[in-house]
Motif scaffolding. Structure first.
Motif, PDB file in Angstrom:
ATOM      1  N   ASN A 328      12.231 -20.081  10.847  1.00  0.00           N
ATOM      2  CA  ASN A 328      10.754 -19.580  11.950  1.00  0.00           C
ATOM      3  C   ASN A 328       9.610 -20.892  11.690  1.00  0.00           C
ATOM      4  N   LEU A 329       9.348 -21.111  10.262  1.00  0.00           N
ATOM      5  CA  LEU A 329       8.300 -21.821  10.010  1.00  0.00           C
ATOM      6  C   LEU A 329       8.441 -23.690  10.200  1.00  0.00           C
ATOM      7  N   VAL A 330       9.654 -23.804   9.559  1.00  0.00           N
ATOM      8  CA  VAL A 330      10.455 -25.332   9.955  1.00  0.00           C
ATOM      9  C   VAL A 330      11.574 -25.359  10.637  1.00  0.00           C
ATOM     10  N   ASN A 331      11.732 -24.317  11.393  1.00  0.00           N
ATOM     11  CA  ASN A 331      12.744 -24.632  12.076  1.00  0.00           C
ATOM     12  C   ASN A 331      14.477 -24.613  11.220  1.00  0.00           C
ATOM     13  N   ASN A 332      15.528 -24.378  12.626  1.00  0.00           N
ATOM     14  CA  ASN A 332      16.066 -23.762  11.087  1.00  0.00           C
ATOM     15  C   ASN A 332      17.733 -24.652   9.906  1.00  0.00           C
ATOM     16  N   LEU A 333      17.345 -25.719  11.157  1.00  0.00           N
ATOM     17  CA  LEU A 333      18.096 -27.359  10.897  1.00  0.00           C
ATOM     18  C   LEU A 333      17.558 -27.602   9.471  1.00  0.00           C
ATOM     19  N   PRO A 334      16.441 -27.869   9.579  1.00  0.00           N
ATOM     20  CA  PRO A 334      15.591 -28.076   8.185  1.00  0.00           C
ATOM     21  C   PRO A 334      15.958 -26.504   6.875  1.00  0.00           C
ATOM     22  N   ALA A 335      15.311 -25.459   7.431  1.00  0.00           N
ATOM     23  CA  ALA A 335      15.634 -24.364   6.148  1.00  0.00           C
ATOM     24  C   ALA A 335      16.795 -24.280   6.074  1.00  0.00           C
ATOM     25  N   THR A 336      18.150 -24.694   6.679  1.00  0.00           N
ATOM     26  CA  THR A 336      19.602 -24.834   5.845  1.00  0.00           C
ATOM     27  C   THR A 336      19.651 -26.030   5.085  1.00  0.00           C
ATOM     28  N   LEU A 337      19.090 -27.220   5.435  1.00  0.00           N
ATOM     29  CA  LEU A 337      19.104 -28.346   4.401  1.00  0.00           C
ATOM     30  C   LEU A 337      18.565 -28.050   3.073  1.00  0.00           C
ATOM     31  N   ILE A 354      22.191 -16.860   3.133  1.00  0.00           N
ATOM     32  CA  ILE A 354      21.548 -17.530   4.040  1.00  0.00           C
ATOM     33  C   ILE A 354      21.838 -18.443   5.883  1.00  0.00           C
ATOM     34  N   LEU A 355      23.184 -17.544   5.722  1.00  0.00           N
ATOM     35  CA  LEU A 355      23.537 -18.301   7.456  1.00  0.00           C
ATOM     36  C   LEU A 355      23.321 -17.098   8.190  1.00  0.00           C
ATOM     37  N   ILE A 356      23.531 -16.090   7.367  1.00  0.00           N
ATOM     38  CA  ILE A 356      22.754 -14.410   8.098  1.00  0.00           C
ATOM     39  C   ILE A 356      20.806 -15.494   8.458  1.00  0.00           C
ATOM     40  N   GLY A 357      20.537 -15.403   7.571  1.00  0.00           N
ATOM     41  CA  GLY A 357      19.077 -15.625   8.104  1.00  0.00           C
ATOM     42  C   GLY A 357      19.270 -16.831   9.133  1.00  0.00           C
ATOM     43  N   VAL A 358      19.714 -17.752   8.603  1.00  0.00           N
ATOM     44  CA  VAL A 358      19.561 -19.357   9.833  1.00  0.00           C
ATOM     45  C   VAL A 358      19.788 -18.754  10.784  1.00  0.00           C
ATOM     46  N   ASN A 359      20.162 -17.860  11.174  1.00  0.00           N
ATOM     47  CA  ASN A 359      21.263 -17.809  12.565  1.00  0.00           C
ATOM     48  C   ASN A 359      20.579 -16.378  13.647  1.00  0.00           C
ATOM     49  N   VAL A 360      20.718 -16.041  12.576  1.00  0.00           N
ATOM     50  CA  VAL A 360      19.524 -14.830  13.333  1.00  0.00           C
ATOM     51  C   VAL A 360      18.463 -15.160  13.629  1.00  0.00           C
ATOM     52  N   GLY A 361      18.075 -15.670  12.540  1.00  0.00           N
ATOM     53  CA  GLY A 361      16.186 -15.321  12.295  1.00  0.00           C
ATOM     54  C   GLY A 361      15.247 -15.632  13.070  1.00  0.00           C
ATOM     55  N   PRO A 362      16.637 -17.507  14.158  1.00  0.00           N
ATOM     56  CA  PRO A 362      15.476 -17.666  15.409  1.00  0.00           C
ATOM     57  C   PRO A 362      15.536 -17.192  16.805  1.00  0.00           C
ATOM     58  N   LEU A 364      13.887 -15.301  17.153  1.00  0.00           N
ATOM     59  CA  LEU A 364      12.392 -14.382  16.065  1.00  0.00           C
ATOM     60  C   LEU A 364      11.347 -15.378  17.589  1.00  0.00           C
ATOM     61  N   THR A 365      11.466 -16.847  17.346  1.00  0.00           N
ATOM     62  CA  THR A 365      10.408 -17.715  17.889  1.00  0.00           C
ATOM     63  C   THR A 365      10.802 -19.411  19.091  1.00  0.00           C
ATOM     64  N   GLY A 388       6.156 -13.327  24.347  1.00  0.00           N
ATOM     65  CA  GLY A 388       6.917 -12.321  25.275  1.00  0.00           C
ATOM     66  C   GLY A 388       8.456 -12.137  24.895  1.00  0.00           C
ATOM     67  N   PHE A 389       9.118 -13.936  24.165  1.00  0.00           N
ATOM     68  CA  PHE A 389       9.861 -14.272  23.639  1.00  0.00           C
ATOM     69  C   PHE A 389       9.977 -13.303  22.457  1.00  0.00           C
ATOM     70  N   SER A 390       9.461 -13.850  21.539  1.00  0.00           N
ATOM     71  CA  SER A 390       9.017 -12.368  19.993  1.00  0.00           C
ATOM     72  C   SER A 390       9.280 -11.346  20.317  1.00  0.00           C
ATOM     73  N   ALA A 391       8.683 -10.685  21.552  1.00  0.00           N
ATOM     74  CA  ALA A 391       8.350  -9.546  21.421  1.00  0.00           C
ATOM     75  C   ALA A 391       9.977  -8.812  21.415  1.00  0.00           C
ATOM     76  N   VAL A 392      10.432  -9.716  22.560  1.00  0.00           N
ATOM     77  CA  VAL A 392      12.415 -10.006  21.838  1.00  0.00           C
ATOM     78  C   VAL A 392      12.686  -9.773  21.233  1.00  0.00           C
ATOM     79  N   GLY A 393      12.192 -10.506  20.046  1.00  0.00           N
ATOM     80  CA  GLY A 393      12.929 -10.908  18.820  1.00  0.00           C
ATOM     81  C   GLY A 393      12.920 -10.148  17.992  1.00  0.00           C
ATOM     82  N   LEU A 394      11.293  -9.020  17.771  1.00  0.00           N
ATOM     83  CA  LEU A 394      10.812  -8.344  16.860  1.00  0.00           C
ATOM     84  C   LEU A 394      11.608  -6.391  17.226  1.00  0.00           C
ATOM     85  N   ALA A 395      12.232  -7.019  18.003  1.00  0.00           N
ATOM     86  CA  ALA A 395      13.148  -6.084  18.615  1.00  0.00           C
ATOM     87  C   ALA A 395      14.346  -5.963  18.214  1.00  0.00           C
TER      88      ALA A 395
END
Length: 414
Positions: A328-337, A354-362, A364-365, A388-395
């Motif tokens: 969510n800070l730098v986008n999931n593709l750079p985060a994976t790399l 890591i894949l769970i984080g970079v695939n599910v985490g996005p 949120l924003t 609104g998008f982030s509010a649903v993501g927080l849930a």
């Protein structure tokens, strides 16, 4: 591992920010691919990345990019044959008169399309069909659109071919195609189930409204496209154990559909070129070099200190959480790399967390993944705002991360 060079890290980070800004902008003045490739060349010319190192990095990712191009073409051709329209009509028909049942059917359809044809197929091709189906039935499109968008990210856990992040991580895990799928089947099911249950609860008011119109009749079954896609997916599973790249089944499937459309004169070569999305391929290649510079000059050392060792449950949860935050800070593709070289020393369990984080985490924003931006574009004015998008993501995101990571920890011990 190299230490931190503050000046070089800052310069590389500025270039990375420019590349991501171009990618995230609704109407960038300069195409994102041009910014990524230009930024990579600038870093090489400045000596922050060696020319040979840059060439090696692009060479390493080239097979992955090539496979992505083939899958995009395959999905676009299958859509042109009516596969997505037929699947959505069947889903609506079997959903009966219950919006909740329809939501469950949409969840299954989105999860399967994402796993088999990648998240790009879901956000670019399936989302518009789901919106049109909801409008035809006279039900609220909001829960169905949000679930489809969320599953484009979180349901991409199952196969190496489901997401570009998976393709990048596949080699780092050292797993076979089928072993990867076996370990990620539990996290995939857990993620889909949690997304469905939480969104069903959040939008129970929308789902209480009965359909105003009967389900449309399903069009004829696109037998040829359905058979080609099924054989292609089977080819993925067969090819990997015998040492054949999954690009070959993808190429065969895309070729079969392309030959049919061109021979029947229902398609044009220019459509194949557009479906391949070559600018995105160039963007990924340039981004790979830019992230290499950021990694080499400090990010890799910082991440090595941050990520815990081991594959016990607390360690896997910490890794998945850190990957989600970085996505969510730098986008999931750079985060994976950036994360994968660090994860390589931790074994396959760390890489899969890591894949769970970079695939599910996005979820949120909007900035978490490029798929989110494509989803927002598909919805147009109906798309929720960033808050609104982030509010649903927080849930959904914390619960989905927890459930998927626990499922991974369980699979690693079976």
């Amino acid at each position: 591992m190299p230490g931190v060079d503050p000046l070089a890290l800052a310069a590389s980070a500025v270039v990375l920010a420019a590349v991501l800004g171009a990618a995230l902008a609704a109407r960038p003045r300069v195409p994102a691919a041009a910014v990524a490739v230009g930024g990579a060349l600038l870093l090489c010319a400045a000596g922050l990345v060696g020319w040979s190192d840059a060439a090696d990095a692009v060479g390493d990712v080239a097979p992955t990019i090539g496979f992505l191009v083939l899958v995009l073409v395959l999905a676009a051709l299958a859509d042109a044959e009516g596969l997505f329209t037929w699947a959505a009509a069947v889903t609506a028909g079997r959903g009966g008169h219950s919006p909740t049942l329809l939501l469950g059917r949409v969840a299954v359809l989105a999860a399967v399309v994402t796993a088999v044809l990648s998240l790009d197929a879901t956000v670019v091709l399936l989302v518009p069909v789901v919106l049109a189906t909801a409008a035809r039935l006279g039900v609220s499109a909001r829960p169905h659109a949000l679930l489809t968008g969320h599953l484009a990210n979180s349901a991409s856990l199952l196969l190496p071919v489901s997401n570009l992040t998976n393709l990048l991580a596949f080699a780092a895990t050292g797993l076979s195609f089928l072993h990867f799928a076996g370990l990620m089947a539990g996290p995939w099911v857990a993620a889909v189930a949690v997304e469905f249950l939480v969104l069903r609860a959040l939008y129970r008011g929308d789902l209480a409204r009965r359909p105003a119109a009967p389900a449309p009749d399903a069009p004829p079954v696109p037998r040829f496209a359905l058979a080609v896609v099924a054989l292609t997916v089977a080819g993925f599973g067969v090819a990997a154990p015998i040492g054949i790249s999954p690009a070959w089944p993808a190429a065969a499937g895309a070729t079969a559909l392309a030959v049919r459309r061109l021979s029947l004169r229902t398609g044009r070569p220019a459509e194949l070129v557009r479906a391949a999305d070559l600018p995105f391929a160039a963007f990924v290649a340039g981004l790979t070099v830019v992230v290499l510079a950021v990694r080499r000059h400090g990010l890799e050392a910082l991440l090595a200190d941050l990520l815990p060792d081991g594959d016990d449950l607390p360690a896997l949860l910490a890794v998945a959480g850190a990957a989600a935050v970085l996505a969510n800070l730098v986008n999931n593709l750079p985060a994976t790399l950036a994360l994968l070289p660090v994860a390589a020393a931790g074994g396959p369990g760390t890489a899969l967390a890591i894949l769970i984080g970079v695939n599910v985490g996005p979820n949120l924003t909007y900035a978490g993944s490029l798929a989110n931006l494509l989803w927002r574009r598909a919805l147009g004015p109906a798309a929720p705002g960033a808050a609104g998008f982030s509010a649903v993501g927080l849930a959904t995101v914390p619960l989905t991360l927890l459930a998927a990571t626990v499922a991974l920890w369980t699979a690693l011990r079976l």
